[in-house]
Design a protein around this motif. Structure first.
Motif, PDB file in Angstrom:
ATOM      1  N   THR A 149       0.829  -1.210   0.000  1.00 14.55           N
ATOM      2  CA  THR A 149       0.000   0.000   0.000  1.00 14.55           C
ATOM      3  C   THR A 149       0.861   1.256   0.000  1.00 14.55           C
ATOM      4  O   THR A 149       0.602   2.214  -0.749  1.00 14.55           O
ATOM      5  CB  THR A 149      -0.933   0.002   1.224  1.00 14.55           C
ATOM      6  OG1 THR A 149      -1.775  -1.157   1.169  1.00 14.55           O
ATOM      7  CG2 THR A 149      -1.801   1.245   1.250  1.00 14.55           C
ATOM      8  N   GLN A 150       1.886   1.261   0.845  1.00 14.20           N
ATOM      9  CA  GLN A 150       2.762   2.426   0.936  1.00 14.20           C
ATOM     10  C   GLN A 150       3.585   2.609  -0.348  1.00 14.20           C
ATOM     11  O   GLN A 150       3.851   3.744  -0.768  1.00 14.20           O
ATOM     12  CB  GLN A 150       3.690   2.298   2.147  1.00 14.20           C
ATOM     13  CG  GLN A 150       2.964   2.312   3.484  1.00 14.20           C
ATOM     14  CD  GLN A 150       2.121   3.557   3.673  1.00 14.20           C
ATOM     15  OE1 GLN A 150       2.536   4.653   3.322  1.00 14.20           O
ATOM     16  NE2 GLN A 150       0.918   3.402   4.205  1.00 14.20           N
TER      17      GLN A 150
ATOM     18  N   ILE B  27       2.721   9.607  -5.570  1.00 12.87           N
ATOM     19  CA  ILE B  27       3.356  10.910  -5.329  1.00 12.87           C
ATOM     20  C   ILE B  27       4.359  11.221  -6.439  1.00 12.87           C
ATOM     21  O   ILE B  27       4.441  12.345  -6.938  1.00 12.87           O
ATOM     22  CB  ILE B  27       4.048  10.917  -3.947  1.00 12.87           C
ATOM     23  CG1 ILE B  27       2.999  10.863  -2.829  1.00 12.87           C
ATOM     24  CG2 ILE B  27       4.934  12.151  -3.796  1.00 12.87           C
ATOM     25  CD1 ILE B  27       3.602  10.730  -1.452  1.00 12.87           C
ATOM     26  N   ALA B  28       5.116  10.184  -6.825  1.00 14.33           N
ATOM     27  CA  ALA B  28       6.128  10.378  -7.859  1.00 14.33           C
ATOM     28  C   ALA B  28       5.513  10.761  -9.202  1.00 14.33           C
ATOM     29  O   ALA B  28       6.114  11.495  -9.989  1.00 14.33           O
ATOM     30  CB  ALA B  28       6.973   9.117  -7.994  1.00 14.33           C
TER      31      ALA B  28
ATOM     32  N   ASP C 139      10.121  18.071  -8.225  1.00 12.13           N
ATOM     33  CA  ASP C 139      10.998  17.081  -8.869  1.00 12.13           C
ATOM     34  C   ASP C 139      11.779  16.295  -7.827  1.00 12.13           C
ATOM     35  O   ASP C 139      11.918  15.071  -7.925  1.00 12.13           O
ATOM     36  CB  ASP C 139      11.970  17.795  -9.821  1.00 12.13           C
ATOM     37  CG  ASP C 139      11.245  18.470 -10.978  1.00 12.13           C
ATOM     38  OD1 ASP C 139      10.112  18.037 -11.292  1.00 12.13           O
ATOM     39  OD2 ASP C 139      11.799  19.429 -11.552  1.00 12.13           O
ATOM     40  N   ASP C 140      12.296  17.011  -6.819  1.00 12.76           N
ATOM     41  CA  ASP C 140      13.054  16.341  -5.761  1.00 12.76           C
ATOM     42  C   ASP C 140      12.164  15.391  -4.968  1.00 12.76           C
ATOM     43  O   ASP C 140      12.556  14.261  -4.645  1.00 12.76           O
ATOM     44  CB  ASP C 140      13.667  17.396  -4.839  1.00 12.76           C
ATOM     45  CG  ASP C 140      14.646  16.787  -3.858  1.00 12.76           C
ATOM     46  OD1 ASP C 140      15.551  16.054  -4.304  1.00 12.76           O
ATOM     47  OD2 ASP C 140      14.510  17.033  -2.643  1.00 12.76           O
ATOM     48  N   LEU C 141      10.954  15.844  -4.662  1.00 10.09           N
ATOM     49  CA  LEU C 141      10.001  15.005  -3.932  1.00 10.09           C
ATOM     50  C   LEU C 141       9.651  13.766  -4.748  1.00 10.09           C
ATOM     51  O   LEU C 141       9.565  12.652  -4.217  1.00 10.09           O
ATOM     52  CB  LEU C 141       8.738  15.815  -3.614  1.00 10.09           C
ATOM     53  CG  LEU C 141       7.617  15.060  -2.883  1.00 10.09           C
ATOM     54  CD1 LEU C 141       8.094  14.586  -1.517  1.00 10.09           C
ATOM     55  CD2 LEU C 141       6.388  15.958  -2.720  1.00 10.09           C
ATOM     56  N   GLY C 142       9.438  13.950  -6.064  1.00 12.66           N
ATOM     57  CA  GLY C 142       9.108  12.813  -6.912  1.00 12.66           C
ATOM     58  C   GLY C 142      10.233  11.799  -6.970  1.00 12.66           C
ATOM     59  O   GLY C 142       9.994  10.584  -6.899  1.00 12.66           O
TER      60      GLY C 142
ATOM     61  N   LEU D 200      12.053   5.593  -2.775  1.00 10.31           N
ATOM     62  CA  LEU D 200      11.512   4.920  -1.603  1.00 10.31           C
ATOM     63  C   LEU D 200      10.502   3.854  -2.002  1.00 10.31           C
ATOM     64  O   LEU D 200      10.438   2.771  -1.418  1.00 10.31           O
ATOM     65  CB  LEU D 200      10.871   5.932  -0.660  1.00 10.31           C
ATOM     66  CG  LEU D 200      10.254   5.366   0.631  1.00 10.31           C
ATOM     67  CD1 LEU D 200      11.286   4.574   1.421  1.00 10.31           C
ATOM     68  CD2 LEU D 200       9.664   6.481   1.481  1.00 10.31           C
ATOM     69  N   GLY D 201       9.703   4.140  -3.041  1.00  6.60           N
ATOM     70  CA  GLY D 201       8.735   3.157  -3.519  1.00  6.60           C
ATOM     71  C   GLY D 201       9.419   1.888  -3.987  1.00  6.60           C
ATOM     72  O   GLY D 201       8.939   0.776  -3.719  1.00  6.60           O
TER      73      GLY D 201
END
Length: 393
Positions: A10-11, A18-19, A30-33, A39-40
């Motif tokens: 799920t996470q 989000i990406a 862009d950095d967050l993605g 992480l995904g």
């Protein structure tokens, strides 16, 4: 493991969402993605591991159940066979488990003996199956966890520092140090051991704080305690050094004073010159050396009852201070002895005060831990791993 795998899945999907979000704009987006995408992928790895291990454990559970059922049947067969043997042969208990021929031609007895032996074989088969399948599924699990999801040395250090035994060791050593710090107020020589243990506790607390398993507040108090312990030890050493220095100065003064007195006494003979004058000079030198040895060999002064009480048990250091003051009184015109006496008295006060402050700091910390939520909350706010040393997760 199944539930954890589901949560990870799920996470991982949430991170992927989000990406791939198009509603965010700018460099931060862009950095967050990129971070979410990375992480995904790691969560996917974790989910794969949990899902595969869950499957292996499920199969292993089925194999254990199968082995248990076989063993249960073997046990029941053995009980049934034993009942028949007990019924037809009262003395069979004495020969139970033996392969010897019982000598009986009763078909029921022979059949029961065969059933008993068959039950043994069935049990052995179940045990063998259990062991083989244990090795098989253990190998499968090891293979599943041998993936790209590896713990770094930092993760290993955090796990080691978070072990309960390390915290217990620090607490145990802290208790001993607390007792020694109080004793050091009266006997500063004990401060060497207290300082050494304080250093060990400080190192443990530093590792725990560095990995997020302890509070940096403990490290700061340990540093303060260690500094005071060092100051107390240093002060006692300074007093001892000053006492030796004062003795050396007094030896020189005693020699010079004795030689001057001898020179004055022999002044007329020295003016005569010749052999008699040389003899007097030898005697003057000998007199000076004897006076110096007398100072060197002079026993340490004894403390009065009042001085013993003021010494707080540290009689050796107090005797050293009194010895310096004795030579200061003996040679009051020498400024070096006056300076040494003044400094020795100050250092004695420092030694006793530092150990008193150390003990007070320790007691205050323990009372804060036990009775003050504000104190414990403040320590909690200072709990965080060192910056830049995070996990890959």
């Amino acid at each position: 493991m199944k539930k954890i795998a589901e949560k990870l899945r799920t996470q991982a999907k949430a991170m992927q969402a989000i990406a791939e979000c198009d509603g965010l704009k700018g460099k931060y987006a862009d950095d967050l993605g990129d971070k979410a995408r990375g992480l995904g992928r790691r969560l996917d790895l974790a989910e794969d591991r949990y899902r595969e291990v869950k499957g292996h454990l499920g199969h292993w559970a089925n194999d254990m159940e199968s082995a248990q059922m076989t063993a249960d049947r073997a046990l029941q067969d053995a009980k049934d066979a034993q009942q028949i043997l007990d019924k037809h042969k009262p003395d069979h208990d004495a020969k139970k488990g033996s392969d010897q021929d019982t000598g009986s031609d009763d078909p029921a007895v022979k059949r029961a003996e065969e059933d008993l032996e068959g039950a043994r074989r069935k049990l052995n088969s179940a045990v063998t199956f259990y062991g083989n399948q244990a090795d098989h599924w253990a190998s499968k699990i090891r293979s599943s966890i041998d993936d790209d999801m590896e713990d770094s040395w930092w993760n290993d250090l955090k796990a080691w520092a978070g072990g309960g035994w390390l915290g217990d060791l620090a607490e145990w050593l802290s208790d001993i140090t607390s007792v020694l710090s109080i004793i050091a107020i009266f006997f500063p020589a004990v401060g060497v051991v207290a300082g050494f243990l304080t250093g060990i506790v400080m190192a443990i607390h530093f590792i725990q704080a560095l990995t997020g398993n302890g509070s940096w507040f403990d490290v700061l108090t340990d540093i303060a305690a260690f500094k005071m312990a060092r100051n107390g030890i240093k002060a006692a050493k300074v007093v001892k050094s000053l006492q030796k220095e004062a003795r050396g100065i007094s030896q020189g003064l005693a020699k010079a004073q004795a030689r001057r007195a001898a020179t004055r006494a022999n002044a007329a003979s020295r003016r005569g010159g010749g052999r008699l004058a040389r003899m007097h000079r030898v005697r003057e030198n000998a007199t000076g050396r004897a006076a110096g040895r007398q100072v060197r060999d002079e026993p340490m002064p004894e403390l009065t009852r009042r001085q013993k009480l003021l010494a707080l048990g540290d009689r050796d250091t107090s005797k050293q201070v009194k010895d310096i003051r004795r030579w200061q009184n003996q040679y009051p015109d020498d400024p070096r002895l006056g300076t040494a006496a003044s400094e020795a008295g100050r250092q004695l006060g420092v030694a006793q005060a530092t150990w008193g402050a150390n003990a007070a700091l320790d007691v205050a910390g323990r009372l804060g831990d036990a009775y003050s939520s504000t104190y414990t909350n403040a320590k909690g706010h200072m709990t965080a791993p060192a910056l830049g040393l995070g996990s890959q997760w």
